[in-house]
Scaffold this motif. Sequence first.
Motif, PDB file in Angstrom:
ATOM      1  N   GLY A  48       0.799  -1.216   0.000  1.00  0.00           N
ATOM      2  CA  GLY A  48       0.000   0.000   0.000  1.00  0.00           C
ATOM      3  C   GLY A  48       0.833   1.267   0.000  1.00  0.00           C
ATOM      4  N   LYS A  49       2.109   1.146  -0.291  1.00  0.00           N
ATOM      5  CA  LYS A  49       3.000   2.310  -0.329  1.00  0.00           C
ATOM      6  C   LYS A  49       3.397   2.593  -1.767  1.00  0.00           C
ATOM      7  CE  LYS A  49       4.441   2.915   4.157  1.00  0.00           C
ATOM      8  NZ  LYS A  49       4.774   4.089   4.841  1.00  0.00           N
ATOM      9  N   ILE A  50       3.713   3.837  -2.002  1.00  0.00           N
ATOM     10  CA  ILE A  50       4.199   4.266  -3.309  1.00  0.00           C
ATOM     11  C   ILE A  50       5.606   4.792  -3.127  1.00  0.00           C
ATOM     12  CG2 ILE A  50       3.884   5.929  -5.165  1.00  0.00           C
ATOM     13  CD1 ILE A  50       0.893   5.718  -4.672  1.00  0.00           C
ATOM     14  N   SER A  51       6.554   4.260  -3.888  1.00  0.00           N
ATOM     15  CA  SER A  51       7.924   4.748  -3.792  1.00  0.00           C
ATOM     16  C   SER A  51       8.212   5.651  -4.983  1.00  0.00           C
ATOM     17  CB  SER A  51       8.928   3.595  -3.734  1.00  0.00           C
ATOM     18  OG  SER A  51       8.919   2.894  -4.937  1.00  0.00           O
ATOM     19  N   VAL A  52       8.881   6.758  -4.695  1.00  0.00           N
ATOM     20  CA  VAL A  52       9.225   7.741  -5.711  1.00  0.00           C
ATOM     21  C   VAL A  52      10.737   7.871  -5.728  1.00  0.00           C
ATOM     22  CG1 VAL A  52       9.006  10.135  -6.425  1.00  0.00           C
ATOM     23  CG2 VAL A  52       7.069   8.986  -5.374  1.00  0.00           C
ATOM     24  N   GLU A  53      11.313   7.757  -6.907  1.00  0.00           N
ATOM     25  CA  GLU A  53      12.751   7.920  -7.079  1.00  0.00           C
ATOM     26  C   GLU A  53      12.978   9.022  -8.104  1.00  0.00           C
ATOM     27  OE1 GLU A  53      16.546   5.058  -7.680  1.00  0.00           O
ATOM     28  OE2 GLU A  53      14.902   4.752  -9.074  1.00  0.00           O
ATOM     29  N   ILE A  54      13.780  10.013  -7.732  1.00  0.00           N
ATOM     30  CA  ILE A  54      14.089  11.108  -8.638  1.00  0.00           C
ATOM     31  C   ILE A  54      15.582  11.071  -8.917  1.00  0.00           C
ATOM     32  CG2 ILE A  54      14.041  13.593  -9.015  1.00  0.00           C
ATOM     33  CD1 ILE A  54      11.686  13.746  -7.145  1.00  0.00           C
ATOM     34  N   ILE A  55      15.932  11.057 -10.195  1.00  0.00           N
ATOM     35  CA  ILE A  55      17.327  11.017 -10.624  1.00  0.00           C
ATOM     36  C   ILE A  55      17.602  12.291 -11.407  1.00  0.00           C
ATOM     37  CG2 ILE A  55      19.061   9.739 -11.926  1.00  0.00           C
ATOM     38  CD1 ILE A  55      17.074   7.316 -11.693  1.00  0.00           C
ATOM     39  N   ALA A  56      18.569  13.071 -10.935  1.00  0.00           N
ATOM     40  CA  ALA A  56      18.956  14.307 -11.623  1.00  0.00           C
ATOM     41  C   ALA A  56      20.356  14.117 -12.182  1.00  0.00           C
ATOM     42  CB  ALA A  56      18.918  15.489 -10.672  1.00  0.00           C
ATOM     43  N   ARG A  57      20.515  14.366 -13.454  1.00  0.00           N
ATOM     44  CA  ARG A  57      21.817  14.209 -14.104  1.00  0.00           C
ATOM     45  C   ARG A  57      22.346  15.587 -14.483  1.00  0.00           C
ATOM     46  NH1 ARG A  57      22.340   8.831 -15.116  1.00  0.00           N
ATOM     47  NH2 ARG A  57      20.407   7.667 -15.274  1.00  0.00           N
ATOM     48  N   GLY A  58      23.608  15.808 -14.124  1.00  0.00           N
ATOM     49  CA  GLY A  58      24.253  17.073 -14.436  1.00  0.00           C
ATOM     50  C   GLY A  58      25.456  16.857 -15.323  1.00  0.00           C
ATOM     51  N   GLU A  59      26.188  17.932 -15.563  1.00  0.00           N
ATOM     52  CA  GLU A  59      27.394  17.845 -16.375  1.00  0.00           C
ATOM     53  C   GLU A  59      28.481  17.082 -15.623  1.00  0.00           C
ATOM     54  OE1 GLU A  59      28.500  21.803 -17.322  1.00  0.00           O
ATOM     55  OE2 GLU A  59      26.902  22.053 -18.795  1.00  0.00           O
ATOM     56  N   HIS A  60      29.446  16.594 -16.365  1.00  0.00           N
ATOM     57  CA  HIS A  60      30.614  15.890 -15.826  1.00  0.00           C
ATOM     58  C   HIS A  60      30.208  14.642 -15.045  1.00  0.00           C
ATOM     59  CE1 HIS A  60      32.791  19.392 -17.100  1.00  0.00           C
ATOM     60  NE2 HIS A  60      32.094  20.156 -16.292  1.00  0.00           N
ATOM     61  N   SER A  61      29.206  13.938 -15.514  1.00  0.00           N
ATOM     62  CA  SER A  61      28.746  12.676 -14.926  1.00  0.00           C
ATOM     63  C   SER A  61      28.292  12.804 -13.486  1.00  0.00           C
ATOM     64  CB  SER A  61      29.841  11.607 -15.027  1.00  0.00           C
ATOM     65  OG  SER A  61      30.193  11.389 -16.371  1.00  0.00           O
ATOM     66  N   ASN A  62      27.803  13.958 -13.094  1.00  0.00           N
ATOM     67  CA  ASN A  62      27.241  14.118 -11.759  1.00  0.00           C
ATOM     68  C   ASN A  62      25.813  13.583 -11.766  1.00  0.00           C
ATOM     69  OD1 ASN A  62      29.437  15.376 -10.547  1.00  0.00           O
ATOM     70  ND2 ASN A  62      28.835  17.371 -11.301  1.00  0.00           N
ATOM     71  N   VAL A  63      25.557  12.599 -10.903  1.00  0.00           N
ATOM     72  CA  VAL A  63      24.236  11.996 -10.803  1.00  0.00           C
ATOM     73  C   VAL A  63      23.786  12.097  -9.351  1.00  0.00           C
ATOM     74  CG1 VAL A  63      22.881   9.896 -11.094  1.00  0.00           C
ATOM     75  CG2 VAL A  63      24.725  10.407 -12.680  1.00  0.00           C
ATOM     76  N   PHE A  64      22.580  12.604  -9.153  1.00  0.00           N
ATOM     77  CA  PHE A  64      22.017  12.761  -7.822  1.00  0.00           C
ATOM     78  C   PHE A  64      20.727  11.949  -7.771  1.00  0.00           C
ATOM     79  CE2 PHE A  64      24.243  16.592  -9.072  1.00  0.00           C
ATOM     80  CZ  PHE A  64      25.140  16.749  -8.038  1.00  0.00           C
ATOM     81  N   VAL A  65      20.561  11.146  -6.707  1.00  0.00           N
ATOM     82  CA  VAL A  65      19.401  10.264  -6.589  1.00  0.00           C
ATOM     83  C   VAL A  65      18.755  10.472  -5.227  1.00  0.00           C
ATOM     84  CG1 VAL A  65      18.613   7.870  -6.602  1.00  0.00           C
ATOM     85  CG2 VAL A  65      20.502   8.547  -8.070  1.00  0.00           C
ATOM     86  N   ALA A  66      17.432  10.581  -5.228  1.00  0.00           N
ATOM     87  CA  ALA A  66      16.671  10.675  -3.986  1.00  0.00           C
ATOM     88  C   ALA A  66      15.498   9.712  -4.082  1.00  0.00           C
ATOM     89  CB  ALA A  66      16.174  12.091  -3.756  1.00  0.00           C
ATOM     90  N   THR A  67      15.291   8.916  -3.030  1.00  0.00           N
ATOM     91  CA  THR A  67      14.214   7.934  -2.999  1.00  0.00           C
ATOM     92  C   THR A  67      13.372   8.164  -1.757  1.00  0.00           C
ATOM     93  OG1 THR A  67      15.690   6.349  -4.065  1.00  0.00           O
ATOM     94  CG2 THR A  67      13.691   5.468  -3.086  1.00  0.00           C
ATOM     95  N   GLU A  68      12.062   8.047  -1.922  1.00  0.00           N
ATOM     96  CA  GLU A  68      11.154   8.249  -0.806  1.00  0.00           C
ATOM     97  C   GLU A  68       9.952   7.328  -0.974  1.00  0.00           C
ATOM     98  OE1 GLU A  68       9.965   9.570   2.739  1.00  0.00           O
ATOM     99  OE2 GLU A  68      11.818  10.217   1.785  1.00  0.00           O
TER     100      GLU A  68
END
Length: 108
Positions: A48-68
């Motif tokens: 009964g839960k919904i998981s949300v994952e947001i992936i932000a990609r920037g220059e120079h292979s910078n990857v930011f991930v947030a999961t909730e």
Amino acid sequence: MDFKITGKHITITEAMRAYAEEKTSRLPRFYNTVSLVEVVVDGDQTAGKISVEIIARGEHSNVFVATEAAEDAYKGIDAAVHKLEEQLRRKKTKERNNKHTGPWPEPA
């Protein structure tokens, strides 16, 4: 900035798409090299839960991930965006601090 939203085991409504796009459109304010944002919404029917994952990609292979995980997709998007904003703010602060370290020491 490019935006992509995907739903696994859940249908993405137009309102949810617009809400996620509106919330993630603020991310380049915190770190200007963000070029692509991917939102993955996964609906788990048994828990009964919904998981949300947001992936932000920037220059120079910078990857930011947030999961909730949340009971509502909108609350999950809000919380994940907040986590991602903190990550981007910390990265930008580190870059600023490293950039202005002072002149090189003179050789002896």
